[in-house]
Design a protein around this motif. Structure first.
Motif, mmCIF file in Angstrom:
data_model
loop_
_atom_site.group_PDB
_atom_site.id
_atom_site.type_symbol
_atom_site.label_atom_id
_atom_site.label_comp_id
_atom_site.label_asym_id
_atom_site.label_seq_id
_atom_site.Cartn_x
_atom_site.Cartn_y
_atom_site.Cartn_z
ATOM 1 N N VAL A 181 4.573 6.905 2.287
ATOM 2 C CA VAL A 181 3.746 7.769 2.450
ATOM 3 C C VAL A 181 4.221 8.901 1.254
ATOM 4 C CG1 VAL A 181 3.144 10.033 3.709
ATOM 5 C CG2 VAL A 181 3.291 7.797 4.754
ATOM 6 N N ILE A 182 3.435 9.442 0.398
ATOM 7 C CA ILE A 182 3.888 10.405 -0.642
ATOM 8 C C ILE A 182 2.910 11.679 -0.124
ATOM 9 C CG2 ILE A 182 3.919 11.077 -3.007
ATOM 10 C CD1 ILE A 182 4.192 7.787 -3.693
ATOM 11 N N GLU A 224 -6.240 16.083 2.103
ATOM 12 C CA GLU A 224 -7.103 14.705 1.595
ATOM 13 C C GLU A 224 -6.220 13.560 1.466
ATOM 14 O OE1 GLU A 224 -10.418 14.108 0.585
ATOM 15 O OE2 GLU A 224 -10.822 16.290 0.554
ATOM 16 N N ILE A 225 -6.868 12.436 1.718
ATOM 17 C CA ILE A 225 -5.969 11.167 1.879
ATOM 18 C C ILE A 225 -6.495 10.185 0.679
ATOM 19 C CG2 ILE A 225 -5.268 9.017 3.116
ATOM 20 C CD1 ILE A 225 -6.034 10.918 5.620
ATOM 21 N N CYS A 226 -5.648 9.642 0.005
ATOM 22 C CA CYS A 226 -5.662 8.701 -1.118
ATOM 23 C C CYS A 226 -4.840 7.368 -0.466
ATOM 24 C CB CYS A 226 -5.636 8.754 -2.542
ATOM 25 S SG CYS A 226 -6.223 7.580 -3.468
ATOM 26 N N ILE A 227 -5.322 6.213 -0.429
ATOM 27 C CA ILE A 227 -4.574 4.975 -0.147
ATOM 28 C C ILE A 227 -5.041 4.012 -1.143
ATOM 29 C CG2 ILE A 227 -4.542 2.910 1.395
ATOM 30 C CD1 ILE A 227 -5.629 4.850 3.615
ATOM 31 N N LYS A 231 -10.133 7.971 1.121
ATOM 32 C CA LYS A 231 -10.322 7.516 -0.338
ATOM 33 C C LYS A 231 -9.603 6.175 -0.357
ATOM 34 C CE LYS A 231 -10.616 8.534 -5.079
ATOM 35 N NZ LYS A 231 -9.909 9.821 -6.228
ATOM 36 N N ILE A 232 -10.086 5.179 -0.801
ATOM 37 C CA ILE A 232 -9.395 3.907 -0.909
ATOM 38 C C ILE A 232 -9.447 3.368 -2.355
ATOM 39 C CG2 ILE A 232 -9.019 1.515 -0.111
ATOM 40 C CD1 ILE A 232 -10.080 2.554 2.419
ATOM 41 N N PHE A 268 0.703 -1.273 -0.087
ATOM 42 C CA PHE A 268 0.248 0.025 -0.124
ATOM 43 C C PHE A 268 0.919 1.384 -0.006
ATOM 44 C CE2 PHE A 268 0.435 -1.319 4.645
ATOM 45 C CZ PHE A 268 0.830 -0.059 4.994
ATOM 46 N N VAL A 269 0.166 2.279 -0.380
ATOM 47 C CA VAL A 269 0.882 3.766 -0.414
ATOM 48 C C VAL A 269 -0.190 4.581 -0.059
ATOM 49 C CG1 VAL A 269 1.879 5.390 -1.951
ATOM 50 C CG2 VAL A 269 2.630 3.217 -2.248
ATOM 51 N N ILE A 270 0.347 5.357 1.025
ATOM 52 C CA ILE A 270 -0.663 6.469 1.352
ATOM 53 C C ILE A 270 -0.165 7.851 0.721
ATOM 54 C CG2 ILE A 270 -1.386 7.840 3.340
ATOM 55 C CD1 ILE A 270 -0.782 5.340 4.968
ATOM 56 N N GLU A 271 -1.006 8.742 -0.016
ATOM 57 C CA GLU A 271 -1.056 9.883 -0.721
ATOM 58 C C GLU A 271 -1.537 10.914 0.151
ATOM 59 O OE1 GLU A 271 0.418 8.848 -5.090
ATOM 60 O OE2 GLU A 271 -1.581 9.745 -5.029
#
Length: 429
Positions: A424-425, A369-372, A400-401, A356-359
């Motif tokens: 994490v980006i 805002e978070i997009c996983i 958001k996933i 996984f990467v968390i942006e």
């Protein structure tokens, strides 16, 4: 091997630290172009800094200062430098640190007493599952520390579960130095090849780079998954290139022990004032005994709690709890303050998630805002809904996933020149 100072009273520890602080101030004001300038700009003399309390007269040093004025921190001639290391550059440009022969000896001492915290003795053999090259300080420190302690060490390097298990069977290591999530890879390989990890003779893992514990020192999701199939003690460590010092758990596993002969610790709030006892704040350090590039009041960016209750081991030093998060990666999301490690704990619950990467980004109105992005072999609506429900239950918010293929995530996780995966980006930086 516990150093006497780590069993001393609080008053004795303070006396030693203040003596070494005065030596450090004298040294840096003579040899560091950066700190000469800081003292001059703040109308300070070396004689103004005599006690730990006097440190607050000095401004803090930031990662940005290190990046911008990197060479100005050097306190020795180039011909005194034995080794060059660089930081990982997770939150910006990597910083170079130059180490003298004395600095390498200090690094070896630090790691030897840190291994001793975890119960390693001269009778043990450590298997190093991380790199020792690519200007990486930690791998070098582990090798030097094992040598200083008199323990054996097997330099297998990063990855390749088959080679790791071959080395375990061939050389019979008693401890692994390992990133915790890689232990899951070793367990997976073992199950596929009929190996019982619990019969391998490994009696402990010294874990680096990832958290093992919740705030109350209970095992987090990742650690629970490891111990379910490989029931060995897992020892947390916390360290950084800038500190040249490690905080490692003893057998009580109630936080990483401070080595007061090597480093001064402050826990500061947003106004750079000391936090109340037991409250979280930014770890700020002053290195003692570093010759090449010592630091005064360096802000690590890591949010931690200090624990001062007496430990069941003989050490009287303070202990650092698990890193809550990096200050720059704090997220204000739908009225809730989050740090990425809280999301790691939720995601690590699912065996189906391969990576996984968390942006993190700002939206059009300037809020976070978070997009996983998740890679899985079974990207079903049912799995997606289960993950969302778990986020709501554990964190009370739902980022958001998205599902992505594994190759795409690996390209994000391992950018060019990276020594470790980027989880994490943060597009806000």
């Amino acid at each position: 091997m516990i150093p006497d100072i780590e069993k001393a009273t609080e008053e004795e520890i303070q006396l030693l630290q203040e003596q070494r602080l005065r030596e450090l101030i004298s040294y840096t004001t003579k040899n560091s172009a950066y700190y000469k300038r800081i003292f001059r700009e703040n109308n300070l003399q070396a004689s103004d800094i005599n006690t730990l309390a006097d440190l607050t007269k000095l401004p803090t040093t930031s990662k940005e200062d290190l990046q911008r004025y990197n060479d100005d921190f050097l306190c020795v001639d180039r011909n005194k430098i034995i080794d060059y290391v660089t930081t990982s550059g997770t939150l910006g440009e990597p910083v170079t640190f130059a180490l003298t022969d004395n600095d390498l000896n200090r690094l070896a001492y630090n790691e030897a007493i840190s291994f001793d915290c975890a119960g390693v003795t001269t009778d043990d053999i450590l298997q190093l599952t991380t790199t020792i090259d690519r200007r990486f300080m930690a791998g070098l420190a582990y090798f030097l520390g094992a040598r200083e302690l008199g323990a054996g060490i097997i330099r297998v390097g990063a990855g390749i579960p088959e080679l790791q298990w071959d080395s375990i069977h061939k050389f019979k290591p008693t401890y692994l130095i390992v990133v915790p999530s890689f232990l899951l890879k070793l367990i997976e390989y073992a199950h596929k090849h009929g190996i019982d990890p619990n019969k391998a003779g490994v009696k402990g893992a010294i874990c680096i780079g990832e958290s093992l514990r919740n705030d109350d020192f209970s095992l987090n999701t990742l650690a629970v998954k490891i111990k379910k199939d490989w029931n060995i003690p897992l020892y947390s460590t916390y360290a950084s290139t800038e500190m040249s010092t490690a905080f490692t758990e003893c057998k009580a596993q109630q936080g990483g022990h401070h080595h007061p002969e090597l480093i001064i610790v402050e826990i500061l709030d947003d106004e750079e004032k000391p936090v109340s006892v037991g409250m979280p704040g930014e770890l700020t350090i002053t290195t003692l005994g570093v010759e090449g590039m010592p630091l005064l009041r360096f802000k690590t960016g890591d949010i931690v709690k200090a624990h001062t209750a007496k430990c069941s081991c003989e050490r009287n030093t303070l202990r650092l709890g698990p890193v809550i998060g990096r200050k720059k990666q704090m997220i204000k999301y739908k009225g809730t303050t989050l740090y990425p490690p809280a999301m790691y704990n939720v995601l690590n619950y699912f065996n189906e998630i391969e990576a996984f990467v968390i942006e993190i980004a700002h939206n059009d109105i300037g809020t976070d805002e978070i997009c996983i992005k998740i890679a899985t072999q079974n990207p079903t609506d049912t799995l997606l809904q289960t993950i969302k429900d778990h986020f709501r239950a554990k964190l009370r918010v739902l980022p958001k996933i998205e599902f992505h293929d594994f190759k795409t995530l690996q390209e994000l996780r391992f950018p060019k020149m990276s020594r470790k995966p980027v989880i994490v980006i943060d597009h806000r930086l």
